[in-house]
Design an enzyme around this catalytic site. Structure first.
Site, PDB file in Angstrom:
ATOM      1  N   TYR A 165       0.811  -1.217   0.000  1.00 17.72           N
ATOM      2  CA  TYR A 165       0.000   0.000   0.000  1.00 17.72           C
ATOM      3  C   TYR A 165       0.848   1.273   0.000  1.00 17.72           C
ATOM      4  O   TYR A 165       0.717   2.121  -0.888  1.00 17.72           O
ATOM      5  CB  TYR A 165      -0.958   0.004   1.191  1.00 17.72           C
ATOM      6  CG  TYR A 165      -1.829   1.241   1.234  1.00 17.72           C
ATOM      7  CD1 TYR A 165      -2.892   1.392   0.350  1.00 17.72           C
ATOM      8  CD2 TYR A 165      -1.576   2.265   2.140  1.00 17.72           C
ATOM      9  CE1 TYR A 165      -3.679   2.529   0.370  1.00 17.72           C
ATOM     10  CE2 TYR A 165      -2.356   3.413   2.171  1.00 17.72           C
ATOM     11  CZ  TYR A 165      -3.408   3.534   1.275  1.00 17.72           C
ATOM     12  OH  TYR A 165      -4.181   4.672   1.289  1.00 17.72           O
ATOM     13  N   LYS A 174       1.279   4.180  -3.066  1.00 19.71           N
ATOM     14  CA  LYS A 174       0.892   5.584  -2.961  1.00 19.71           C
ATOM     15  C   LYS A 174       2.093   6.509  -3.184  1.00 19.71           C
ATOM     16  O   LYS A 174       1.944   7.612  -3.713  1.00 19.71           O
ATOM     17  CB  LYS A 174       0.235   5.850  -1.604  1.00 19.71           C
ATOM     18  CG  LYS A 174      -1.137   5.172  -1.453  1.00 19.71           C
ATOM     19  CD  LYS A 174      -2.130   5.653  -2.504  1.00 19.71           C
ATOM     20  CE  LYS A 174      -3.544   5.158  -2.243  1.00 19.71           C
ATOM     21  NZ  LYS A 174      -4.513   5.636  -3.258  1.00 19.71           N
TER      22      LYS A 174
END
Length: 255
Positions: free
Chosen positions: A178, A182
């Site tokens: 994750y 990002k």
């Protein structure tokens, strides 16, 4: 039907049927924009669009799985045929890769033991999906007098914040899927902004903050509306607004 005297702004929001995405849709519609509700599940997308219309806004559902190239091309074709242009693109669709768990419980993201297939799936949505949708919509955005692209990122994208051993992220487990996805998204934002700067397309990334959503079992302390506010601000920037930036409600987020 006679021609509108004012330019009717059209906005597309991906991952828009719940959470921050739905908050963005509601706020853009309240500003008078026609909002296209991008959602993988057509029924949920239509429910959101219907609720926005019931509240007095103008919203339409668009079936859009950002990892499905056929979906992406069909969505662009629908916008082309119905409106002929697009003013605002909000790349909001994203997955954590950890199911519905709080970030500090994401044991399956620890780099040394992560499942590579999961990392690929997260990047497929959070990075490659953004490229696919942005490129499909760019010809339509170029026809807008004030095109805006906003990529919904996270404070977890910040290498400055996540590398600080005394910072707020020190209590969380390391993330190989994750957080890096990002970080890649913010890097991608800068590259798009640099390419499109001369064309007047403003491209920015935003960290909505710790919003209570399904992805963290609603442990966040901000509402979806609060998280959406920073996104909407960047979606409605004037011509003198920033581009290639990374922002939260508090201001710039360090890279």
């Amino acid at each position: 039907m006679g021609e509108k005297t004012a330019h009717q702004k059209i906005a597309l929001v991906t991952g828009a049927n719940k959470g921050i995405g739905r908050g963005i849709v509601e706020q853009l519609a309240a500003l008078g924009m026609t909002v296209l509700v991008g959602a993988r599940d057509p029924r949920r997308g239509e429910e959101t669009a219907a609720a926005v219309r019931a509240a007095g806004g103008d919203a339409h559902a668009v079936t859009l799985d950002v990892t499905d190239q056929a979906d992406v091309q069909e969505a662009a074709k629908q916008v082309e045929e119905r409106f002929g242009y697009l003013d605002v693109l909000i790349n909001n669709a994203g997955i954590t890769g950890s199911g519905q768990v709080a970030p500090d419980e994401a044991h399956d993201q620890v780099p040394s033991s992560v499942d590579l297939a999961m990392v690929r799936a997260v990047f497929e949505t959070n990075v490659f999906g953004v490229i696919a949708v942005t490129n499909a919509m760019l010809p339509l955005l170029r026809r807008s007098p004030a095109p805006r692209v906003v990529n919904v990122s996270s404070h977890a994208a910040s290498l400055t914040l996540t590398s600080d051993p005394d910072g707020p992220f020190a209590v969380l487990l390391p993330s190989a899927a994750y957080s890096p996805s990002k970080s890649a998204l913010t890097a991608l934002t800068v590259q798009y902004a640099n390419e499109l700067r001369k064309d007047g397309v403003l491209v920015n990334a935003v960290a909505p903050g710790f919003v209570a959503t399904d992805s963290n079992n609603h442990t966040g302390f901000l509402t979806a509306a609060q998280g959406a506010a920073a996104v909407v601000r960047l979606a409605t920037l004037g011509a003198d607004g920033p581009t290639a930036g990374f922002f939260s409600e508090e201001g710039s987020v360090p890279w």
